[in-house]
Design an enzyme around this catalytic site. Structure first.
Site, PDB file in Angstrom:
ATOM      1  N   HIS A 226      -0.680   0.663 -11.340  1.00  0.00           N
ATOM      2  CA  HIS A 226       0.627   0.949 -11.219  1.00  0.00           C
ATOM      3  C   HIS A 226       1.059   2.401 -10.320  1.00  0.00           C
ATOM      4  O   HIS A 226       0.215   3.549 -10.757  1.00  0.00           O
ATOM      5  CB  HIS A 226       1.379   1.109 -12.328  1.00  0.00           C
ATOM      6  CG  HIS A 226       1.812  -0.086 -13.038  1.00  0.00           C
ATOM      7  ND1 HIS A 226       1.918  -0.529 -14.499  1.00  0.00           N
ATOM      8  CD2 HIS A 226       1.574  -1.335 -12.537  1.00  0.00           C
ATOM      9  CE1 HIS A 226       2.244  -1.601 -14.711  1.00  0.00           C
ATOM     10  NE2 HIS A 226       2.005  -2.210 -13.514  1.00  0.00           N
TER      11      HIS A 226
ATOM     12  N   LYS B 238      -2.389  -3.320  -4.655  1.00  0.00           N
ATOM     13  CA  LYS B 238      -1.403  -3.151  -3.747  1.00  0.00           C
ATOM     14  C   LYS B 238      -1.674  -1.974  -3.122  1.00  0.00           C
ATOM     15  O   LYS B 238      -2.208  -0.679  -3.655  1.00  0.00           O
ATOM     16  CB  LYS B 238      -0.143  -2.857  -4.613  1.00  0.00           C
ATOM     17  CG  LYS B 238       0.351  -4.378  -4.987  1.00  0.00           C
ATOM     18  CD  LYS B 238       1.971  -4.386  -5.884  1.00  0.00           C
ATOM     19  CE  LYS B 238       2.338  -5.593  -6.352  1.00  0.00           C
ATOM     20  NZ  LYS B 238       3.502  -5.445  -6.885  1.00  0.00           N
TER      21      LYS B 238
ATOM     22  N   HIS C  50       0.552 -13.680 -14.097  1.00  0.00           N
ATOM     23  CA  HIS C  50       1.014 -12.719 -14.581  1.00  0.00           C
ATOM     24  C   HIS C  50       1.280 -12.445 -16.186  1.00  0.00           C
ATOM     25  O   HIS C  50       1.452 -11.242 -16.617  1.00  0.00           O
ATOM     26  CB  HIS C  50       2.383 -12.197 -13.771  1.00  0.00           C
ATOM     27  CG  HIS C  50       2.181 -10.832 -13.221  1.00  0.00           C
ATOM     28  ND1 HIS C  50       1.229 -10.420 -12.179  1.00  0.00           N
ATOM     29  CD2 HIS C  50       3.268  -9.852 -13.284  1.00  0.00           C
ATOM     30  CE1 HIS C  50       1.657  -9.332 -11.754  1.00  0.00           C
ATOM     31  NE2 HIS C  50       2.959  -8.859 -12.440  1.00  0.00           N
TER      32      HIS C  50
ATOM     33  N   ARG D 118      -4.018  -8.625 -10.867  1.00  0.00           N
ATOM     34  CA  ARG D 118      -3.159  -9.667 -10.699  1.00  0.00           C
ATOM     35  C   ARG D 118      -3.844 -10.932 -10.125  1.00  0.00           C
ATOM     36  O   ARG D 118      -5.271 -10.923  -9.600  1.00  0.00           O
ATOM     37  CB  ARG D 118      -2.500  -9.093  -9.493  1.00  0.00           C
ATOM     38  CG  ARG D 118      -1.602  -7.811  -9.767  1.00  0.00           C
ATOM     39  CD  ARG D 118      -1.007  -7.225  -8.460  1.00  0.00           C
ATOM     40  NE  ARG D 118      -0.188  -6.065  -8.893  1.00  0.00           N
ATOM     41  CZ  ARG D 118      -0.729  -4.875  -8.959  1.00  0.00           C
ATOM     42  NH1 ARG D 118      -2.120  -4.363  -8.669  1.00  0.00           N
ATOM     43  NH2 ARG D 118       0.156  -3.670  -9.450  1.00  0.00           N
TER      44      ARG D 118
ATOM     45  N   ARG E   4      -1.530 -10.746 -17.441  1.00  0.00           N
ATOM     46  CA  ARG E   4      -1.621  -9.318 -17.328  1.00  0.00           C
ATOM     47  C   ARG E   4      -0.792  -8.593 -18.164  1.00  0.00           C
ATOM     48  O   ARG E   4      -0.867  -7.568 -18.641  1.00  0.00           O
ATOM     49  CB  ARG E   4      -1.062  -9.089 -15.704  1.00  0.00           C
ATOM     50  CG  ARG E   4      -0.895  -7.618 -15.476  1.00  0.00           C
ATOM     51  CD  ARG E   4      -0.568  -7.434 -13.805  1.00  0.00           C
ATOM     52  NE  ARG E   4      -0.102  -6.435 -13.346  1.00  0.00           N
ATOM     53  CZ  ARG E   4      -0.830  -5.251 -12.876  1.00  0.00           C
ATOM     54  NH1 ARG E   4      -2.230  -5.226 -12.800  1.00  0.00           N
ATOM     55  NH2 ARG E   4      -0.473  -4.207 -12.309  1.00  0.00           N
TER      56      ARG E   4
ATOM     57  N   TYR F 177       6.209  -1.938 -20.999  1.00  0.00           N
ATOM     58  CA  TYR F 177       5.307  -2.450 -21.777  1.00  0.00           C
ATOM     59  C   TYR F 177       5.627  -1.628 -23.147  1.00  0.00           C
ATOM     60  O   TYR F 177       5.371  -2.397 -24.258  1.00  0.00           O
ATOM     61  CB  TYR F 177       3.877  -2.431 -21.368  1.00  0.00           C
ATOM     62  CG  TYR F 177       3.516  -3.322 -20.451  1.00  0.00           C
ATOM     63  CD1 TYR F 177       3.630  -4.501 -20.404  1.00  0.00           C
ATOM     64  CD2 TYR F 177       3.490  -2.543 -19.071  1.00  0.00           C
ATOM     65  CE1 TYR F 177       3.593  -5.468 -19.283  1.00  0.00           C
ATOM     66  CE2 TYR F 177       3.223  -3.405 -17.930  1.00  0.00           C
ATOM     67  CZ  TYR F 177       3.261  -4.898 -17.881  1.00  0.00           C
ATOM     68  OH  TYR F 177       3.003  -5.678 -17.173  1.00  0.00           O
TER      69      TYR F 177
END
Length: 315
Positions: A287, A190, A261, A166, A264, A296
């Site tokens: 994730h 994150k 993004h 990111r 990404r 995806y």
């Protein structure tokens, strides 16, 4: 969300439960930061979403939490739909509201969360924007001698695509996190979760060239360990990275929807197309849930279907 003992609460919310943001909003954000370990960008997003929700309630003359029922929450979602907001944006705002009410339940301010009865907007029709490998190559080659800092910009674009990081993760990338001799770097994702991401030979060369030939002149005597810096030696911000990607995307004629993004998304989709295991891809992207990564697979199926329709004689 970390488990926590719930304090005793009555079966209904107290009729005068105050709605004052100063009473609940601040402690809620502290809870997200301290107990949930959320990243600053995520907390800021939830803070803005909650502020808009509370402002909307004030406009409807809602004075206490006990007045917030399912009908009122549904009216707020209808308002968001009427603004033409994307389903993903509405879903994120709903998550913020749900977390706010879960916090109120944990604190014993309300006995139950009405927001849990709301369902998120259907996202199955949403597929992320993905660039073709050929278009990515053109984007990575876009920075040139006429640009102010072409080596930095080429390294930035290359690392975004090589790692699937990111933009916020690149702003926090430090020199000590980069191991060019072993072709990897560490990034903080994150929830302050650290992960290792691989660097392909193209990214290693681009980074090495930038670090040796351009970065020293940008940093000067400033004491900073940030990898990607501005002309004054300060770390590049997310907004700056966003503008750089937009600038070079426009130069090669890409859609205005292209953003950091997008690289990404392209990384993830191209990895799956090349045979990557979805669990491994989940780890590469950082994730928390495999369901996020599975979007995806839908992108790849959609691409294959388009190829079939275009190329099959009965398509």
């Amino acid at each position: 969300m970390p488990p926590r003992k719930r304090p005793p609460a009555s079966s209904t919310a107290a009729p005068d439960s105050p709605l004052n943001p100063a009473t609940h909003r601040g402690p809620f954000l502290d809870y997200l930061r301290a107990e949930c370990g959320m990243a600053a960008n995520t907390i800021n997003a939830y803070s803005n979403d909650l502020a808009q929700f509370l402002t909307w309630l004030e406009g409807r003359k809602v004075r206490s939490l006990s007045q917030i029922d399912l009908q009122l929450l549904s009216a707020f979602l209808d308002e968001l739909h009427s603004r033409g907001l994307a389903a993903t944006t509405i879903a994120r705002r709903l998550v913020g509201i749900k977390m706010f009410f879960r916090y109120l339940v944990l604190e014993g301010v309300v006995a139950e969360s009405t927001a849990e009865l709301l369902s998120s907007p259907k996202l199955w029709q949403y597929l992320p924007t993905v660039m073709s490998p050929e278009m990515v190559d053109r984007l990575l080659a876009a920075p040139g001698p006429h640009d102010s800092y072409p080596l930095r910009d080429r390294a930035l674009l290359t690392v975004l695509y090589a790692t699937g990081c990111r933009a916020s993760e690149l702003t926090g990338l430090r020199l000590q996190d980069v191991r060019l001799d072993e072709s990897y770097c560490r990034c903080l994702g994150k929830g302050n979760k650290e992960r290792i991401v691989s660097l392909n030979p193209v990214a290693v060369l681009a980074l090495e060239t930038y670090l040796n030939r351009e970065r020293p002149g940008l940093v000067g005597h400033r004491d900073t360990d940030a990898v990607f810096v501005t002309r004054t030696g300060r770390p590049l911000s997310r907004v700056m990275i966003w503008h750089l990607v937009k600038k070079y995307a426009a130069r090669i004629g890409c859609s205005r929807q292209v953003s950091p993004h997008t690289l990404r998304h392209s990384f993830a989709t191209h990895m799956l197309a090349g045979g990557a295991d979805i669990r491994a891809l989940q780890e590469m992207l950082g994730h928390a849930s495999i369901r996020t990564t599975q979007i995806y697979t839908q992108v790849e199926h959609s691409r294959l279907k388009a190829v079939h329709t275009k190329c099959h004689p009965r398509g």
